[in-house]
Design an enzyme around this catalytic site. Structure first.
Site, short mmCIF file in Angstrom:
data_model
loop_
_atom_site.label_atom_id
_atom_site.label_comp_id
_atom_site.label_asym_id
_atom_site.label_seq_id
_atom_site.Cartn_x
_atom_site.Cartn_y
_atom_site.Cartn_z
N SER A 1 39.56 40.16 47.66
CA SER A 1 39.31 39.63 48.94
C SER A 1 38.77 40.37 49.75
O SER A 1 38.77 41.52 50.09
CB SER A 1 40.55 38.98 49.46
OG SER A 1 41.57 40.05 49.87
N ASP B 1 36.21 37.45 46.81
CA ASP B 1 37.05 36.18 47.33
C ASP B 1 36.99 35.89 48.76
O ASP B 1 37.36 37.13 49.72
CB ASP B 1 38.40 36.34 46.52
CG ASP B 1 39.40 35.23 46.68
OD1 ASP B 1 38.74 34.03 46.48
OD2 ASP B 1 40.58 35.49 46.96
N ASP C 1 34.08 31.58 52.19
CA ASP C 1 35.14 30.70 53.04
C ASP C 1 34.70 30.48 54.41
O ASP C 1 34.98 31.21 55.40
CB ASP C 1 36.42 31.42 52.93
CG ASP C 1 37.48 30.51 53.35
OD1 ASP C 1 37.30 29.46 53.82
OD2 ASP C 1 38.72 30.96 53.27
O1 G3H Z 1 42.38 33.51 46.78
C1 G3H Z 1 43.34 33.94 46.58
C2 G3H Z 1 44.76 32.99 46.01
O2 G3H Z 1 44.42 31.82 46.69
C3 G3H Z 1 45.96 33.80 46.08
O3 G3H Z 1 46.96 33.02 46.83
O4 G3H Z 1 48.42 34.91 46.85
O5 G3H Z 1 49.26 32.46 47.48
O6 G3H Z 1 48.77 33.32 45.02
P1 G3H Z 1 48.45 33.61 46.53
ZN ZN Z 2 42.75 31.83 48.48
#
Ligand code: G3H
Ligand code: ZN
Length: 286
Positions: free
Chosen positions: A50, A84, A106
């Site tokens: 991310s 991400d 995003d």
């Molecule tokens: O893009 C990453 C995910 O949406 C992770 O979400 O940390 O709540 O599992 P989480």
């Molecule tokens: Zn996410």
């Protein structure tokens, strides 16, 4: 084996009415644990980085990306790299050199028209590079430590008609949907709107992506995959497994100083959780 392509893994999962799990990686231990978990489960997997993880790594993408690519190329199962929750165009443009076959752009924080314009431009660029691109419509709450969105807040749910227009007009290859899921939940109590998911799956001909999956109970995950989710993003669940294992180890061994000892138990705990989740999510359903 060579790096896999996210688009092919997601497409293959969708065709099998299954889902590929995409785990967020932060450290080398996350990378090794996810690969070990996928090998134990015998299924392909996606390693995703991310924008926030890049910020944590002093703003540098390449060190973690290169480690992830090296681990992926030595894995016994297909492994793809995905960038991400990208908001920065500068980061977006580093994707190809760093070995990523896909990005999630995003712009969901923006009003619809601005989200569409920014996403369309990102999709044009991504496709020119041969990348698979995912976007988000309706905002999945809980990002960056913010509280979950109220269920009735505008954008807290993805509208099927709007989603159809958004996918058609932006040209994206996959869509992250807001159906009652929230990021960063530490309790698995999310209740998904399966009727909405059914309407979204009927309205769209691209794979659907579930974010914030750590807060979703096993049965809800299984139902979501049966309802058309083909990529399941998991982050917090791995961090919880790692942190709990390290906390327990250090409480039992207050004299410990060798970081391999506690990072090792953290890595094993993440590998177990990754394999468990892949088993719940990644099994084809008929
Ligand atoms: O893009 C990453 C995910 O949406 C992770 O979400 O940390 O709540 O599992 P989480
Ligand atoms: Zn996410």
């Amino acid at each position: 084996m060579p790096l896999a392509a996210t688009g092919e893994l997601v497409g293959g999962a969708a065709a099998a009415r299954s889902a590929v799990v995409a785990f967020n990686i932060i450290t080398l231990e996350h990378v090794e644990a996810v690969v070990a978990g996928a090998e134990a489960a015998g299924t392909p997997v996606v390693l995703q980085v991310s924008e926030n993880a890049v910020k944590f790594r002093y703003g540098r993408l390449l060190p973690l990306a290169r480690a992830a690519a090296a681990a992926a190329e030595r894995a016994a199962v297909p492994v793809a790299l995905h960038l991400d929750h990208v908001q920065s165009d500068d980061l977006l443009r580093q994707a190809v050199e760093a070995g990523f076959s896909s990005v999630m752009y995003d712009a969901s924080r923006l009003p619809y028209a601005e989200n569409l314009a920014a996403t369309r431009a990102a999709a044009e660029w991504a496709h020119a590079q041969g990348l698979w691109i995912e976007a988000e419509l309706g905002e999945v709450g809980g990002k960056d430590g913010r509280p979950p969105l109220d269920a009735h807040a505008p954008g807290a749910r993805t509208d099927p008609g709007e989603a159809h227009a958004f996918v058609t007009d932006s040209g994206v290859d996959g869509l992250a949907v807001a159906i009652g899921n929230t990021h960063a939940m530490t309790e698995r109590t999310a209740a998904l709107d399966h009727d909405l998911l059914k309407r979204l799956a009927g309205a769209l001909d691209v794979p659907l992506v579930l974010h914030g999956s750590s807060g979703v109970p096993d049965g809800e995950l299984t139902a979501a995959v049966a309802g058309g989710i083909a990529k399941v993003n998991v982050g917090t669940a791995l961090n919880m497994a790692m942190t709990r294992a390290i906390r327990d180890f250090l409480a039992a061994h207050p004299e410990a100083v060798d970081s391999r000892k506690y990072l090792g138990v953290g890595r094993e705990a993440m590998a177990r959780e990754a394999a468990r989740l892949i088993g719940v999510i990644g099994t084809p359903r008929t």
